[in-house]
Design a protein around this motif. Structure first.
Motif, mmCIF file in Angstrom:
data_model
loop_
_atom_site.group_PDB
_atom_site.id
_atom_site.type_symbol
_atom_site.label_atom_id
_atom_site.label_comp_id
_atom_site.label_asym_id
_atom_site.label_seq_id
_atom_site.Cartn_x
_atom_site.Cartn_y
_atom_site.Cartn_z
ATOM 1 N N LEU A 131 0.831 -1.200 0.000
ATOM 2 C CA LEU A 131 0.000 0.000 0.000
ATOM 3 C C LEU A 131 0.868 1.253 0.000
ATOM 4 O O LEU A 131 0.564 2.242 -0.690
ATOM 5 C CB LEU A 131 -0.928 -0.011 1.220
ATOM 6 C CG LEU A 131 -1.889 1.184 1.363
ATOM 7 C CD1 LEU A 131 -2.730 1.356 0.111
ATOM 8 C CD2 LEU A 131 -2.788 0.974 2.586
ATOM 9 N N ILE A 135 0.818 4.185 -2.904
ATOM 10 C CA ILE A 135 0.606 5.596 -2.600
ATOM 11 C C ILE A 135 1.745 6.435 -3.169
ATOM 12 O O ILE A 135 1.522 7.511 -3.744
ATOM 13 C CB ILE A 135 0.476 5.798 -1.072
ATOM 14 C CG1 ILE A 135 -0.835 5.164 -0.569
ATOM 15 C CG2 ILE A 135 0.507 7.292 -0.719
ATOM 16 C CD1 ILE A 135 -0.965 5.136 0.940
ATOM 17 N N ARG A 182 -3.483 -2.263 12.518
ATOM 18 C CA ARG A 182 -4.677 -1.449 12.282
ATOM 19 C C ARG A 182 -4.319 0.029 12.244
ATOM 20 O O ARG A 182 -4.820 0.780 11.402
ATOM 21 C CB ARG A 182 -5.704 -1.721 13.377
ATOM 22 C CG ARG A 182 -7.090 -1.108 13.077
ATOM 23 C CD ARG A 182 -8.094 -1.465 14.168
ATOM 24 N NE ARG A 182 -8.218 -2.912 14.319
ATOM 25 C CZ ARG A 182 -7.787 -3.592 15.390
ATOM 26 N NH1 ARG A 182 -7.208 -2.956 16.409
ATOM 27 N NH2 ARG A 182 -7.930 -4.899 15.456
ATOM 28 N N ARG A 185 -2.574 0.760 8.922
ATOM 29 C CA ARG A 185 -3.533 0.777 7.811
ATOM 30 C C ARG A 185 -4.399 2.028 7.847
ATOM 31 O O ARG A 185 -4.693 2.621 6.803
ATOM 32 C CB ARG A 185 -4.399 -0.491 7.844
ATOM 33 C CG ARG A 185 -3.682 -1.743 7.374
ATOM 34 C CD ARG A 185 -4.679 -2.860 7.117
ATOM 35 N NE ARG A 185 -5.321 -3.301 8.342
ATOM 36 C CZ ARG A 185 -4.860 -4.278 9.119
ATOM 37 N NH1 ARG A 185 -3.754 -4.916 8.776
ATOM 38 N NH2 ARG A 185 -5.521 -4.623 10.208
ATOM 39 N N ASN A 186 -4.814 2.437 9.048
ATOM 40 C CA ASN A 186 -5.636 3.645 9.157
ATOM 41 C C ASN A 186 -4.866 4.882 8.701
ATOM 42 O O ASN A 186 -5.407 5.751 8.008
ATOM 43 C CB ASN A 186 -6.105 3.827 10.604
ATOM 44 C CG ASN A 186 -7.159 2.815 11.012
ATOM 45 O OD1 ASN A 186 -7.781 2.174 10.166
ATOM 46 N ND2 ASN A 186 -7.366 2.650 12.304
ATOM 47 N N LEU A 188 -2.299 4.967 6.626
ATOM 48 C CA LEU A 188 -2.082 4.897 5.182
ATOM 49 C C LEU A 188 -3.369 5.167 4.415
ATOM 50 O O LEU A 188 -3.348 5.801 3.353
ATOM 51 C CB LEU A 188 -1.521 3.520 4.807
ATOM 52 C CG LEU A 188 -0.044 3.308 5.145
ATOM 53 C CD1 LEU A 188 0.336 1.843 4.977
ATOM 54 C CD2 LEU A 188 0.848 4.188 4.274
ATOM 55 N N THR A 189 -4.494 4.686 4.933
ATOM 56 C CA THR A 189 -5.776 4.935 4.268
ATOM 57 C C THR A 189 -6.092 6.419 4.243
ATOM 58 O O THR A 189 -6.559 6.957 3.232
ATOM 59 C CB THR A 189 -6.903 4.169 4.979
ATOM 60 O OG1 THR A 189 -6.642 2.757 4.905
ATOM 61 C CG2 THR A 189 -8.251 4.455 4.324
ATOM 62 N N ALA A 190 -5.831 7.104 5.355
ATOM 63 C CA ALA A 190 -6.067 8.551 5.410
ATOM 64 C C ALA A 190 -5.172 9.273 4.409
ATOM 65 O O ALA A 190 -5.613 10.211 3.719
ATOM 66 C CB ALA A 190 -5.816 9.064 6.822
ATOM 67 N N ARG A 192 -3.804 7.934 1.657
ATOM 68 C CA ARG A 192 -4.275 7.578 0.308
ATOM 69 C C ARG A 192 -5.504 8.394 -0.077
ATOM 70 O O ARG A 192 -5.608 8.896 -1.211
ATOM 71 C CB ARG A 192 -4.615 6.089 0.255
ATOM 72 C CG ARG A 192 -5.090 5.610 -1.124
ATOM 73 C CD ARG A 192 -5.681 4.229 -1.038
ATOM 74 N NE ARG A 192 -6.849 4.223 -0.162
ATOM 75 C CZ ARG A 192 -7.426 3.125 0.297
ATOM 76 N NH1 ARG A 192 -6.937 1.934 -0.012
ATOM 77 N NH2 ARG A 192 -8.496 3.192 1.076
ATOM 78 N N ASP A 193 -6.440 8.566 0.866
ATOM 79 C CA ASP A 193 -7.655 9.337 0.570
ATOM 80 C C ASP A 193 -7.319 10.789 0.244
ATOM 81 O O ASP A 193 -7.926 11.397 -0.638
ATOM 82 C CB ASP A 193 -8.611 9.276 1.759
ATOM 83 C CG ASP A 193 -9.215 7.879 1.947
ATOM 84 O OD1 ASP A 193 -9.097 7.059 1.018
ATOM 85 O OD2 ASP A 193 -9.800 7.633 3.020
ATOM 86 N N GLU A 196 -5.943 10.917 -3.264
ATOM 87 C CA GLU A 196 -6.995 10.747 -4.267
ATOM 88 C C GLU A 196 -7.847 12.006 -4.398
ATOM 89 O O GLU A 196 -8.313 12.336 -5.493
ATOM 90 C CB GLU A 196 -7.873 9.533 -3.919
ATOM 91 C CG GLU A 196 -7.158 8.203 -4.064
ATOM 92 C CD GLU A 196 -6.543 8.017 -5.438
ATOM 93 O OE1 GLU A 196 -7.190 8.375 -6.446
ATOM 94 O OE2 GLU A 196 -5.410 7.513 -5.508
#
Length: 208
Positions: A131, A135, A182, A185-186, A188-190, A192-193, A196
């Motif tokens: 991930l 990114i 967790r 991942r949280n 990295l998700t933030a 990535r968002d 985007e």
């Protein structure tokens, strides 16, 4: 093995051909399409090596870092509105060296098993590493297409490095817990968002 070497050689030749064509394709102003295409090809080749196991995650991280440094240098050269022949030559030389290193790794007899899905015991964080790389590539794409500015990219890469430091700290005791995974991942998700959202906001040609 011979077929692998032949394929790698052909790909390397294609990359160098692209580098050699760069001057003819980007003679004026600050446009460097040949150089940009070579960067994209090298980035894709690194991803291929990572997926096949010929390039390790740590090797890929170092290669991507070199690629980002070359891109940052290119943007500095473009800052005054044009790139001169010496600057273009330097960029092509840097990319040629990076491409050669990638191909050496791809043709190396050492083969590392590709990341295994679900391998989340001890310090295995392959899914998180993948991930991170995606990114990084997305940020690079945003800079190339003008959707992400150099200043924004520096901030995004800084956030990514903070997450990487968290990951290394979590690995220090030999175990990455589910709670730590967790958190990574949280984070990295933030990130990535945010990337985007920037990619969807068209700022090219001075807009945004």
């Amino acid at each position: 093995m011979k077929s692998k070497l032949l394929t790698a050689s052909l790909l390397a030749s294609a990359l160098f051909a692209g580098l050699g064509m760069a001057p003819a394709m980007a003679q004026g102003n600050n446009h460097t399409p040949g150089i940009d295409q070579s960067q994209q090809a090298i980035s894709a080749r690194i991803q291929q090596g990572l997926a096949s196991g010929h390039i390790t995650p740590s090797e890929a991280q170092a290669l991507y870092q070199r690629d980002r440094e070359i891109e940052a240098r290119e943007m500095r050269y473009k800052a005054n509105g044009s790139t001169n022949p010496q600057e273009r030559q330097q960029l092509r030389a840097d990319l040629g060296a990076l491409s050669a290193d990638v191909e050496r790794m791809m043709t190396n007899n050492v083969y590392n098993a590709p990341p295994v899905a679900g391998g989340n015991t001890n310090t295995n964080t392959n899914g998180i590493d993948r991930l991170e790389y995606k990114i990084s590539q997305r940020i690079d794409e945003g800079v190339r297409t003008g959707r992400i500015t150099q200043r924004e990219a520096r901030r995004l890469y800084s956030r990514e490095r903070v997450i990487e430091r968290h990951e290394q700290a979590f690995k220090a005791d030999g175990v990455v817990t589910q709670q730590e995974r967790r958190q990574l991942r949280n984070e990295l998700t933030a990130l990535r968002d945010q990337v985007e959202r920037m990619m969807r906001n068209d700022r090219r040609n001075g807009r945004g």
